[in-house]
Design a protein around this motif. Sequence first.
Motif, PDB file in Angstrom:
ATOM      1  N   LEU A  95       0.827  -1.206   0.000  1.00 51.08           N
ATOM      2  CA  LEU A  95       0.000   0.000   0.000  1.00 51.08           C
ATOM      3  C   LEU A  95       0.862   1.257   0.000  1.00 51.08           C
ATOM      4  CD1 LEU A  95      -2.805  -1.119   2.463  1.00 51.08           C
ATOM      5  CD2 LEU A  95      -3.027  -0.772  -0.013  1.00 51.08           C
ATOM      6  N   ALA A  96       1.959   1.231   0.758  1.00 51.36           N
ATOM      7  CA  ALA A  96       2.869   2.386   0.783  1.00 51.36           C
ATOM      8  C   ALA A  96       3.484   2.613  -0.598  1.00 51.36           C
ATOM      9  CB  ALA A  96       3.956   2.184   1.837  1.00 51.36           C
ATOM     10  N   ILE A  97       3.848   1.543  -1.270  1.00 52.25           N
ATOM     11  CA  ILE A  97       4.417   1.659  -2.620  1.00 52.25           C
ATOM     12  C   ILE A  97       3.356   2.174  -3.597  1.00 52.25           C
ATOM     13  CG2 ILE A  97       5.312   0.329  -4.573  1.00 52.25           C
ATOM     14  CD1 ILE A  97       6.734  -1.460  -2.403  1.00 52.25           C
ATOM     15  N   ALA A  98       2.144   1.653  -3.488  1.00 48.11           N
ATOM     16  CA  ALA A  98       1.064   2.108  -4.373  1.00 48.11           C
ATOM     17  C   ALA A  98       0.776   3.590  -4.159  1.00 48.11           C
ATOM     18  CB  ALA A  98      -0.194   1.273  -4.139  1.00 48.11           C
ATOM     19  N   GLU A  99       0.753   4.008  -2.893  1.00 48.22           N
ATOM     20  CA  GLU A  99       0.518   5.425  -2.600  1.00 48.22           C
ATOM     21  C   GLU A  99       1.615   6.276  -3.235  1.00 48.22           C
ATOM     22  OE1 GLU A  99       0.154   8.654   1.026  1.00 48.22           O
ATOM     23  OE2 GLU A  99       0.942   6.658   1.452  1.00 48.22           O
ATOM     24  N   ARG A 100       2.851   5.848  -3.066  1.00 45.34           N
ATOM     25  CA  ARG A 100       3.973   6.592  -3.638  1.00 45.34           C
ATOM     26  C   ARG A 100       3.859   6.671  -5.163  1.00 45.34           C
ATOM     27  NH1 ARG A 100       9.396   3.905  -3.321  1.00 45.34           N
ATOM     28  NH2 ARG A 100      10.299   4.907  -5.110  1.00 45.34           N
ATOM     29  N   ALA A 101       3.495   5.551  -5.791  1.00 48.17           N
ATOM     30  CA  ALA A 101       3.360   5.519  -7.251  1.00 48.17           C
ATOM     31  C   ALA A 101       2.229   6.440  -7.711  1.00 48.17           C
ATOM     32  CB  ALA A 101       3.111   4.086  -7.728  1.00 48.17           C
ATOM     33  N   PHE A 102       1.078   6.397  -7.039  1.00 45.70           N
ATOM     34  CA  PHE A 102      -0.039   7.254  -7.433  1.00 45.70           C
ATOM     35  C   PHE A 102       0.294   8.722  -7.229  1.00 45.70           C
ATOM     36  CE2 PHE A 102      -2.704   3.602  -7.917  1.00 45.70           C
ATOM     37  CZ  PHE A 102      -3.738   4.025  -8.729  1.00 45.70           C
ATOM     38  N   ARG A 103       0.975   9.053  -6.140  1.00 45.52           N
ATOM     39  CA  ARG A 103       1.356  10.455  -5.923  1.00 45.52           C
ATOM     40  C   ARG A 103       2.332  10.925  -6.996  1.00 45.52           C
ATOM     41  NH1 ARG A 103      -0.790  12.579  -1.396  1.00 45.52           N
ATOM     42  NH2 ARG A 103      -1.386  11.144   0.250  1.00 45.52           N
ATOM     43  N   ALA A 104       3.277  10.063  -7.365  1.00 45.82           N
ATOM     44  CA  ALA A 104       4.243  10.427  -8.411  1.00 45.82           C
ATOM     45  C   ALA A 104       3.541  10.618  -9.749  1.00 45.82           C
ATOM     46  CB  ALA A 104       5.337   9.355  -8.515  1.00 45.82           C
ATOM     47  N   MET A 105       2.607   9.740 -10.071  1.00 51.61           N
ATOM     48  CA  MET A 105       1.870   9.868 -11.324  1.00 51.61           C
ATOM     49  C   MET A 105       1.015  11.138 -11.308  1.00 51.61           C
ATOM     50  SD  MET A 105       2.446   7.372 -13.463  1.00 51.61           S
ATOM     51  CE  MET A 105       1.298   6.304 -14.247  1.00 51.61           C
ATOM     52  N   GLY A 106       0.358  11.415 -10.185  1.00 50.50           N
ATOM     53  CA  GLY A 106      -0.449  12.629 -10.071  1.00 50.50           C
ATOM     54  C   GLY A 106       0.387  13.882 -10.264  1.00 50.50           C
ATOM     55  N   ALA A 107       1.544  13.901  -9.627  1.00 52.21           N
ATOM     56  CA  ALA A 107       2.435  15.063  -9.766  1.00 52.21           C
ATOM     57  C   ALA A 107       2.935  15.204 -11.206  1.00 52.21           C
ATOM     58  CB  ALA A 107       3.616  14.936  -8.809  1.00 52.21           C
ATOM     59  N   ALA A 108       3.180  14.083 -11.869  1.00 49.86           N
ATOM     60  CA  ALA A 108       3.691  14.128 -13.240  1.00 49.86           C
ATOM     61  C   ALA A 108       2.664  14.676 -14.213  1.00 49.86           C
ATOM     62  CB  ALA A 108       4.133  12.727 -13.678  1.00 49.86           C
ATOM     63  N   ILE A 109       1.385  14.372 -14.012  1.00 51.41           N
ATOM     64  CA  ILE A 109       0.374  14.842 -14.960  1.00 51.41           C
ATOM     65  C   ILE A 109      -0.255  16.163 -14.552  1.00 51.41           C
ATOM     66  CG2 ILE A 109      -0.141  12.525 -15.778  1.00 51.41           C
ATOM     67  CD1 ILE A 109      -2.731  12.611 -14.158  1.00 51.41           C
ATOM     68  N   ASP A 110       0.055  16.646 -13.384  1.00 49.11           N
ATOM     69  CA  ASP A 110      -0.559  17.873 -12.887  1.00 49.11           C
ATOM     70  C   ASP A 110       0.332  19.091 -13.094  1.00 49.11           C
ATOM     71  OD1 ASP A 110      -2.786  19.112 -11.842  1.00 49.11           O
ATOM     72  OD2 ASP A 110      -2.114  18.932  -9.772  1.00 49.11           O
ATOM     73  N   LEU A 111       1.216  19.000 -14.035  1.00 51.06           N
ATOM     74  CA  LEU A 111       2.118  20.110 -14.316  1.00 51.06           C
ATOM     75  C   LEU A 111       1.375  21.224 -15.036  1.00 51.06           C
ATOM     76  CD1 LEU A 111       5.160  18.083 -15.685  1.00 51.06           C
ATOM     77  CD2 LEU A 111       4.900  19.051 -13.421  1.00 51.06           C
ATOM     78  N   ASP A 112       1.714  22.456 -14.745  1.00 53.39           N
ATOM     79  CA  ASP A 112       1.166  23.582 -15.499  1.00 53.39           C
ATOM     80  C   ASP A 112       1.824  23.571 -16.863  1.00 53.39           C
ATOM     81  OD1 ASP A 112       1.105  25.695 -12.615  1.00 53.39           O
ATOM     82  OD2 ASP A 112      -0.556  24.637 -13.572  1.00 53.39           O
ATOM     83  N   VAL A 113       1.007  23.497 -17.878  1.00 51.62           N
ATOM     84  CA  VAL A 113       1.536  23.411 -19.248  1.00 51.62           C
ATOM     85  C   VAL A 113       1.445  24.746 -19.932  1.00 51.62           C
ATOM     86  CG1 VAL A 113       1.520  22.052 -21.350  1.00 51.62           C
ATOM     87  CG2 VAL A 113       0.562  21.090 -19.287  1.00 51.62           C
TER      88      VAL A 113
END
Length: 153
Positions: free
Chosen positions: A135-153
């Motif tokens: 669960l800790a790994i999944a949380e880390r992965a989802f947060r990283a993915m969220g941060a990657a796609i939430d960039l101001d373009v």
Amino acid sequence: MHGDDERDALVLSLMRAVRGFGDSHDRMSAGMKQGMAMNASDLAALRLLIIREEEGRPVSPRDLSTHLRISTASTTKLLDRLSASGHVRRAPHPSDRRARVIELTDAARHEFFRRFAPQLVAMREAMTGFSVEELAIAERAFRAMGAAIDLDV
């Protein structure tokens, strides 16, 4: 080199899973929007208010504007709409008398959780088969993915 190919395949598989989750979430949100007679920004505002309430953090109109990436004028219209429908209220800031915070009404909180409870229960149950480490790994992965796609373009 075999390790790199396997890793690349797993990354693509995870990205597909995240996309599938995003699609499921979008369908759930669409149903909630229709059921609550709201648009996407209205529902996103309610979600932010619920998350911040759980964290014990107040939400200012500026917080909403920043989170939704809308103008202050659009934020005012959104808040006027949600206030008129009985979903939010403007209240004095707990520590700054000049500022206002946005709060969910009891009715909105009840309606949101009444509509969303089955999905919340199902999501929690889906996680029961995973270890704390997973669960800790999944949380880390989802947060990283969220941060990657939430960039101001």
